[in-house]
Design a protein around this motif. Structure first.
Motif, short mmCIF file in Angstrom:
data_model
loop_
_atom_site.label_atom_id
_atom_site.label_comp_id
_atom_site.label_asym_id
_atom_site.label_seq_id
_atom_site.Cartn_x
_atom_site.Cartn_y
_atom_site.Cartn_z
N SER A 102 -13.37 -0.33 -28.12
CA SER A 102 -13.80 -1.15 -29.25
C SER A 102 -12.77 -2.26 -29.47
CB SER A 102 -13.93 -0.30 -30.52
OG SER A 102 -14.83 0.77 -30.33
N ASN A 103 -13.22 -3.51 -29.35
CA ASN A 103 -12.31 -4.64 -29.46
C ASN A 103 -12.92 -5.70 -30.39
OD1 ASN A 103 -10.68 -3.45 -27.36
ND2 ASN A 103 -12.18 -4.23 -25.89
N PHE A 104 -12.18 -6.10 -31.42
CA PHE A 104 -12.65 -7.08 -32.39
C PHE A 104 -11.70 -8.28 -32.39
CE2 PHE A 104 -12.69 -8.80 -36.79
CZ PHE A 104 -14.00 -9.28 -36.79
N HIS B 239 -14.85 -13.47 -34.25
CA HIS B 239 -15.56 -12.41 -34.97
C HIS B 239 -16.56 -11.67 -34.08
CE1 HIS B 239 -14.63 -14.07 -39.28
NE2 HIS B 239 -13.54 -13.78 -38.57
N LEU C 12 -17.45 -8.42 -31.93
CA LEU C 12 -17.09 -7.02 -31.76
C LEU C 12 -17.64 -6.56 -30.42
CD1 LEU C 12 -16.04 -4.25 -32.73
CD2 LEU C 12 -18.29 -3.88 -33.80
N GLU D 177 -18.13 -3.52 -27.79
CA GLU D 177 -18.16 -2.07 -27.57
C GLU D 177 -18.51 -1.84 -26.12
OE1 GLU D 177 -17.26 0.07 -29.70
OE2 GLU D 177 -17.72 -0.62 -31.74
N SER E 291 -21.91 -6.63 -27.09
CA SER E 291 -21.25 -7.51 -28.06
C SER E 291 -22.10 -7.59 -29.32
CB SER E 291 -21.05 -8.90 -27.47
OG SER E 291 -20.46 -9.78 -28.42
N GLN F 161 -22.28 -9.86 -33.05
CA GLN F 161 -21.76 -11.04 -33.73
C GLN F 161 -22.83 -11.58 -34.66
OE1 GLN F 161 -20.93 -14.42 -31.15
NE2 GLN F 161 -19.08 -14.91 -32.29
#
Length: 259
Positions: free
Chosen positions: A41-43, A60, A62, A64, A85, A87
């Motif tokens: 998980s990268n934001f 912004h 996100l 997964e 992704s 958004q």
């Protein structure tokens, strides 16, 4: 993978900025008859804010990513990725898939460091990466020295379809240095970069570089937990990224009967 507006103004071709699987790999492989399932998980709270050549901005977003790794032998495995992704304005979307076979030096060779070699090939949609088909070769070297751990991933990348096809082979190293504070908690630094084409690296302004402060929680051999906050100090990189990896190991071997 997206380059920021400054890169466009400089007139250089767009490079990819991953941020789907932000991980420095260890040399070990998953044991046979067992599976590792991981959620990356990268934001990006502060990233590229403009759409460039049809590629969505990273600000912004996100990401997964589901990673499933199956052990094949005592020295080999194969991994499969599903990138997504989310958004505002675009909702949740499928980004692409990769497959990653990997082999390592067997323990019986008694090398002083862990060594493995992976190759990763896959597709990502053009609205997330202008280079839709890519190939990566990743040597991996790591070692424990007391409470200290280090790993180096000097990856080589090649575009098969997209604007960077003519750029040849790129150099995208990763490295990690961490310290075990106790049996449950480790802390350290991870470094990721894309220097550009071998033999003709990009200027520092245009290179992608990320530095993460990370924590690993060793709560159980069955679990993998990694949390980090990263900064991009160069103009060609998203400024802030928050990442987390949650992994679960599943063992399919039948328990042996003991009289």
């Amino acid at each position: 993978m997206v380059a920021i507006l400054a890169a466009l103004l400089s007139g250089r071709p767009l490079h990819a900025q991953g941020n789907y699987e932000i991980q420095v790999y260890a040399a070990g492989t998953v044991e046979p008859k067992s599976t590792m399932v991981e959620l990356h998980s990268n934001f990006t709270p502060d990233g590229q804010k403009h759409q460039i050549d049809g590629v969505y901005p990273t600000n912004h977003q996100l990401h997964e990513t589901l990673e499933i790794t199956q052990g094949l032998t005592s020295w080999s495995e194969v991994g499969f990725y599903v990138f997504t992704s989310e958004q505002n304005g675009h909702g949740v979307q499928w980004v692409g898939d990769h497959i990653r076979p990997r082999v390592r030096v067997p323990d019986s060779w008694h090398w002083p460091v862990g060594v493995s070699f992976s190759t990763e090939v896959g597709y990502q949609r053009a609205v997330y990466s202008p280079d839709t088909w890519t190939w990566e070769i990743r040597p991996i070297v790591d070692n424990y020295q007391g409470r200290w751990y280090w790993a180096i991933n000097p990856a080589l990348e090649r575009t098969w379809h997209g604007p960077d096809v003519k750029q040849g082979v790129g150099f995208a190293p990763g490295a990690k240095l961490s310290y075990d504070f106790n049996r449950q908690i480790s802390g350290g630094i991870e470094y990721y970069a894309d220097y550009g084409r071998l033999g003709a690296f990009d200027s520092l302004h245009d290179q992608q570089q990320q530095i993460f402060v990370v924590t690993d929680l060793n709560v159980s051999p069955k679990w993998e937990i990694n949390i980090g906050v990263g900064i991009g100090p160069t103009a060609g990189t998203d400024h802030w990224i928050i990442k987390a990896i949650l992994g679960r190991h599943f063992d399919w071997k039948k328990p042996s009967l003991v009289d």
